[in-house]
Design a protein around this motif. Structure first.
Motif, mmCIF file in Angstrom:
data_model
loop_
_atom_site.group_PDB
_atom_site.id
_atom_site.type_symbol
_atom_site.label_atom_id
_atom_site.label_comp_id
_atom_site.label_asym_id
_atom_site.label_seq_id
_atom_site.Cartn_x
_atom_site.Cartn_y
_atom_site.Cartn_z
ATOM 1 N N ILE A 122 0.834 -1.205 0.000
ATOM 2 C CA ILE A 122 0.000 0.000 0.000
ATOM 3 C C ILE A 122 0.867 1.253 0.000
ATOM 4 C CG2 ILE A 122 -1.669 1.337 1.346
ATOM 5 C CD1 ILE A 122 -2.832 -1.328 2.322
ATOM 6 N N CYS A 123 1.898 1.263 0.836
ATOM 7 C CA CYS A 123 2.777 2.437 0.921
ATOM 8 C C CYS A 123 3.528 2.681 -0.379
ATOM 9 C CB CYS A 123 3.775 2.262 2.066
ATOM 10 S SG CYS A 123 3.037 2.325 3.716
ATOM 11 N N MET A 124 3.938 1.604 -1.053
ATOM 12 C CA MET A 124 4.650 1.737 -2.323
ATOM 13 C C MET A 124 3.782 2.417 -3.380
ATOM 14 S SD MET A 124 6.609 -1.954 -2.544
ATOM 15 C CE MET A 124 7.102 -1.677 -4.260
ATOM 16 N N ASN A 125 2.472 2.290 -3.220
ATOM 17 C CA ASN A 125 1.554 2.858 -4.203
ATOM 18 C C ASN A 125 0.871 4.133 -3.723
ATOM 19 O OD1 ASN A 125 1.169 0.788 -6.614
ATOM 20 N ND2 ASN A 125 1.427 -0.408 -4.745
ATOM 21 N N THR A 126 1.159 4.541 -2.499
ATOM 22 C CA THR A 126 0.528 5.759 -1.968
ATOM 23 C C THR A 126 1.572 6.648 -1.280
ATOM 24 O OG1 THR A 126 -0.093 4.525 0.041
ATOM 25 C CG2 THR A 126 -1.752 4.708 -1.703
ATOM 26 N N SER A 127 1.696 6.495 0.028
ATOM 27 C CA SER A 127 2.631 7.317 0.805
ATOM 28 C C SER A 127 3.228 6.496 1.938
ATOM 29 C CB SER A 127 1.903 8.535 1.391
ATOM 30 O OG SER A 127 2.720 9.202 2.343
ATOM 31 N N TRP A 128 4.529 6.691 2.187
ATOM 32 C CA TRP A 128 5.188 5.960 3.273
ATOM 33 C C TRP A 128 4.808 6.509 4.638
ATOM 34 C CZ3 TRP A 128 7.268 1.354 2.811
ATOM 35 C CH2 TRP A 128 7.656 0.934 1.530
ATOM 36 N N TRP A 129 4.143 7.653 4.662
ATOM 37 C CA TRP A 129 3.635 8.159 5.944
ATOM 38 C C TRP A 129 2.617 7.196 6.540
ATOM 39 C CZ3 TRP A 129 5.892 11.670 8.744
ATOM 40 C CH2 TRP A 129 6.655 12.679 8.139
ATOM 41 N N LEU A 130 1.951 6.450 5.676
ATOM 42 C CA LEU A 130 0.974 5.475 6.157
ATOM 43 C C LEU A 130 1.627 4.379 6.986
ATOM 44 C CD1 LEU A 130 -1.377 5.022 3.060
ATOM 45 C CD2 LEU A 130 -1.932 6.112 5.245
ATOM 46 N N ALA A 131 2.910 4.127 6.740
ATOM 47 C CA ALA A 131 3.617 3.092 7.502
ATOM 48 C C ALA A 131 3.656 3.462 8.979
ATOM 49 C CB ALA A 131 5.033 2.909 6.964
ATOM 50 N N ALA A 132 3.944 4.734 9.260
ATOM 51 C CA ALA A 132 4.000 5.187 10.652
ATOM 52 C C ALA A 132 2.624 5.110 11.298
ATOM 53 C CB ALA A 132 4.534 6.615 10.712
ATOM 54 N N VAL A 133 1.589 5.532 10.554
ATOM 55 C CA VAL A 133 0.229 5.507 11.083
ATOM 56 C C VAL A 133 -0.203 4.064 11.350
ATOM 57 C CG1 VAL A 133 -2.184 6.058 10.603
ATOM 58 C CG2 VAL A 133 -0.378 7.634 9.901
ATOM 59 N N GLY A 134 0.101 3.178 10.411
ATOM 60 C CA GLY A 134 -0.277 1.783 10.569
ATOM 61 C C GLY A 134 0.417 1.109 11.733
ATOM 62 N N LEU A 135 1.700 1.401 11.909
ATOM 63 C CA LEU A 135 2.453 0.797 13.015
ATOM 64 C C LEU A 135 1.932 1.269 14.365
ATOM 65 C CD1 LEU A 135 6.088 0.899 11.588
ATOM 66 C CD2 LEU A 135 4.676 -1.126 11.982
ATOM 67 N N VAL A 136 1.563 2.539 14.439
ATOM 68 C CA VAL A 136 0.980 3.050 15.687
ATOM 69 C C VAL A 136 -0.339 2.344 15.972
ATOM 70 C CG1 VAL A 136 -0.046 5.068 16.813
ATOM 71 C CG2 VAL A 136 2.106 5.298 15.560
ATOM 72 N N GLY A 137 -1.158 2.166 14.930
ATOM 73 C CA GLY A 137 -2.434 1.469 15.102
ATOM 74 C C GLY A 137 -2.237 0.038 15.575
ATOM 75 N N MET A 138 -1.229 -0.647 15.013
ATOM 76 C CA MET A 138 -0.942 -2.020 15.427
ATOM 77 C C MET A 138 -0.444 -2.066 16.867
ATOM 78 S SD MET A 138 0.856 -3.276 11.893
ATOM 79 C CE MET A 138 1.315 -4.907 12.511
ATOM 80 N N LEU A 139 0.351 -1.077 17.244
ATOM 81 C CA LEU A 139 0.847 -1.020 18.622
ATOM 82 C C LEU A 139 -0.303 -0.851 19.605
ATOM 83 C CD1 LEU A 139 3.215 -0.876 20.627
ATOM 84 C CD2 LEU A 139 3.301 1.595 20.210
ATOM 85 N N ILE A 140 -1.249 0.014 19.253
ATOM 86 C CA ILE A 140 -2.415 0.213 20.114
ATOM 87 C C ILE A 140 -3.229 -1.064 20.202
ATOM 88 C CG2 ILE A 140 -4.581 1.470 20.382
ATOM 89 C CD1 ILE A 140 -2.101 3.094 21.104
ATOM 90 N N GLY A 141 -3.353 -1.786 19.072
ATOM 91 C CA GLY A 141 -4.071 -3.055 19.081
ATOM 92 C C GLY A 141 -3.455 -4.040 20.052
ATOM 93 N N TYR A 142 -2.136 -4.064 20.111
ATOM 94 C CA TYR A 142 -1.441 -4.951 21.055
ATOM 95 C C TYR A 142 -1.609 -4.458 22.490
ATOM 96 C CZ TYR A 142 2.318 -7.096 23.700
ATOM 97 O OH TYR A 142 3.034 -7.761 24.683
ATOM 98 N N LEU A 143 -1.418 -3.161 22.690
ATOM 99 C CA LEU A 143 -1.455 -2.609 24.042
ATOM 100 C C LEU A 143 -2.863 -2.548 24.623
ATOM 101 C CD1 LEU A 143 1.110 0.335 23.746
ATOM 102 C CD2 LEU A 143 1.444 -1.898 24.846
ATOM 103 N N TYR A 144 -3.870 -2.816 23.780
ATOM 104 C CA TYR A 144 -5.230 -2.768 24.298
ATOM 105 C C TYR A 144 -5.419 -3.763 25.440
ATOM 106 C CZ TYR A 144 -10.239 -2.425 24.564
ATOM 107 O OH TYR A 144 -11.515 -2.216 25.037
#
Length: 309
Positions: A122-144
């Motif tokens: 997805i990032c290769m076809n859009t923006s690498w900023w999404l990588a940071a947003v996605g990783l934060v979301g995954m971290l929150i999913g774990y820390l829930y």
């Protein structure tokens, strides 16, 4: 309460074969990931031509992250001794179906790994900023439910879940298609923020007594069961009024009024919590809350699709 080291065979285990693995993903919750992706993409139709491959990649990644979050929930609730064979809820892969805790954790991490690979595409076809947003979301999913202070054990679970599973997924899906975020996309995502939070609140209302005994400090426990049910009703009311407000101000198409068709589910939820006295009796009310969120978002998408015809 002492945490068991290994699950005991459960005499009431009902799932076998593929079914017990499918239930591990808690499929009833996966619509919470599907609906906002669809809504964010529907909002993008007016702005640009939809890239179906990116839509499918976004949808699959969000579903995998949701399923992995459910597995983390399963694993850590078991390790902390919160889940038992008699627990009422959608869990039970470990305490009732005998799946090893290490297997559950491994599957969750595996799903995260696959979602990261999809995220790279997805990032290769859009923006690498999404990588940071996605990783934060995954971290929150774990820390829930993971980490030294699980978010689910605090009064902030509804806020975190509402933001990351409501607003953020809609805006990510919209951004992936358009490369931007608009005021309209933010305004339409607000009810999803509220309704996803309502799902967590309803879960905490159902589990009120058990959570209180276990020492959890959820929002429902802080304001009391009656106050929590009142708050839940208020969240439903604000969500519907918000959409009606967007329509009346001319910000959105009148077709979005189709969301009112989901109102009976919201009413069923509030009535169920008002009359229910134990987790088993309140379980249908929690299901109705989740269905309200899903149907609400799907109907918003339908309204948008119709308006574009």
């Amino acid at each position: 309460m002492q945490t068991p080291l290994q699950p005991s065979p459960s005499p009431i285990a009902k799932d076998h074969g593929f079914q017990k693995w499918w239930q591990l993903a808690r499929p009833h919750t996966l619509t919470a990931a599907f609906a906002p992706v669809l809504l964010g993409t529907a909002l993008a139709i007016e702005v640009t031509k939809i890239d179906l491959l990116l839509f499918l990649a976004t949808l699959i990644a969000c579903l995998l992250i949701q399923a992995a979050t459910n597995m983390f929930n399963e694993y850590y609730d078991f390790k902390r001794g919160l889940d038992t064979e008699e627990s009422i809820g959608i869990g039970g892969a470990i305490v009732r179906n005998g799946i090893k805790p290490a297997t559950v954790l491994g599957l969750a991490l595996g799903l995260y790994g696959i979602s990261i690979l999809i995220g790279i595409y997805i990032c290769m076809n859009t923006s690498w900023w999404l990588a940071a947003v996605g990783l934060v979301g995954m971290l929150i999913g774990y820390l829930y439910t993971g980490g030294p202070l699980p978010i689910a054990y605090t009064p902030f679970g509804e806020v975190f879940a509402g933001f990351f599973m409501g607003i953020l997924i809609i805006l990510i899906a919209f951004f992936i298609q358009t490369g931007t975020v608009t005021t309209t996309s933010i305004l339409v995502s607000i009810p999803s923020f509220i309704l996803v939070g309502a799902i967590l609140l309803s879960n905490n209302i159902r589990d009120f007594d058990g959570d209180k005994d276990f020492g959890r400090k959820t929002l429902a426990i802080l304001i009391g069961k009656k106050g929590a049910v009142t708050l839940l009703a208020g969240m439903f009311i604000v969500s519907y009024l918000w959409i009606l407000g967007l329509i009346l101000t001319g910000a959105m198409t009148p077709w979005l009024a189709v969301v009112l068709l989901s109102l009976p589910k919201a009413i069923k939820s509030v009535k169920g919590f008002k009359t229910g006295t134990n987790p088993l009796e309140m379980a249908p009310a929690m299901v109705a809350t989740a269905q309200t969120n899903t149907i609400f978002a799907l109907l918003l998408s339908v309204g948008l699709f119709i308006s574009y015809i």
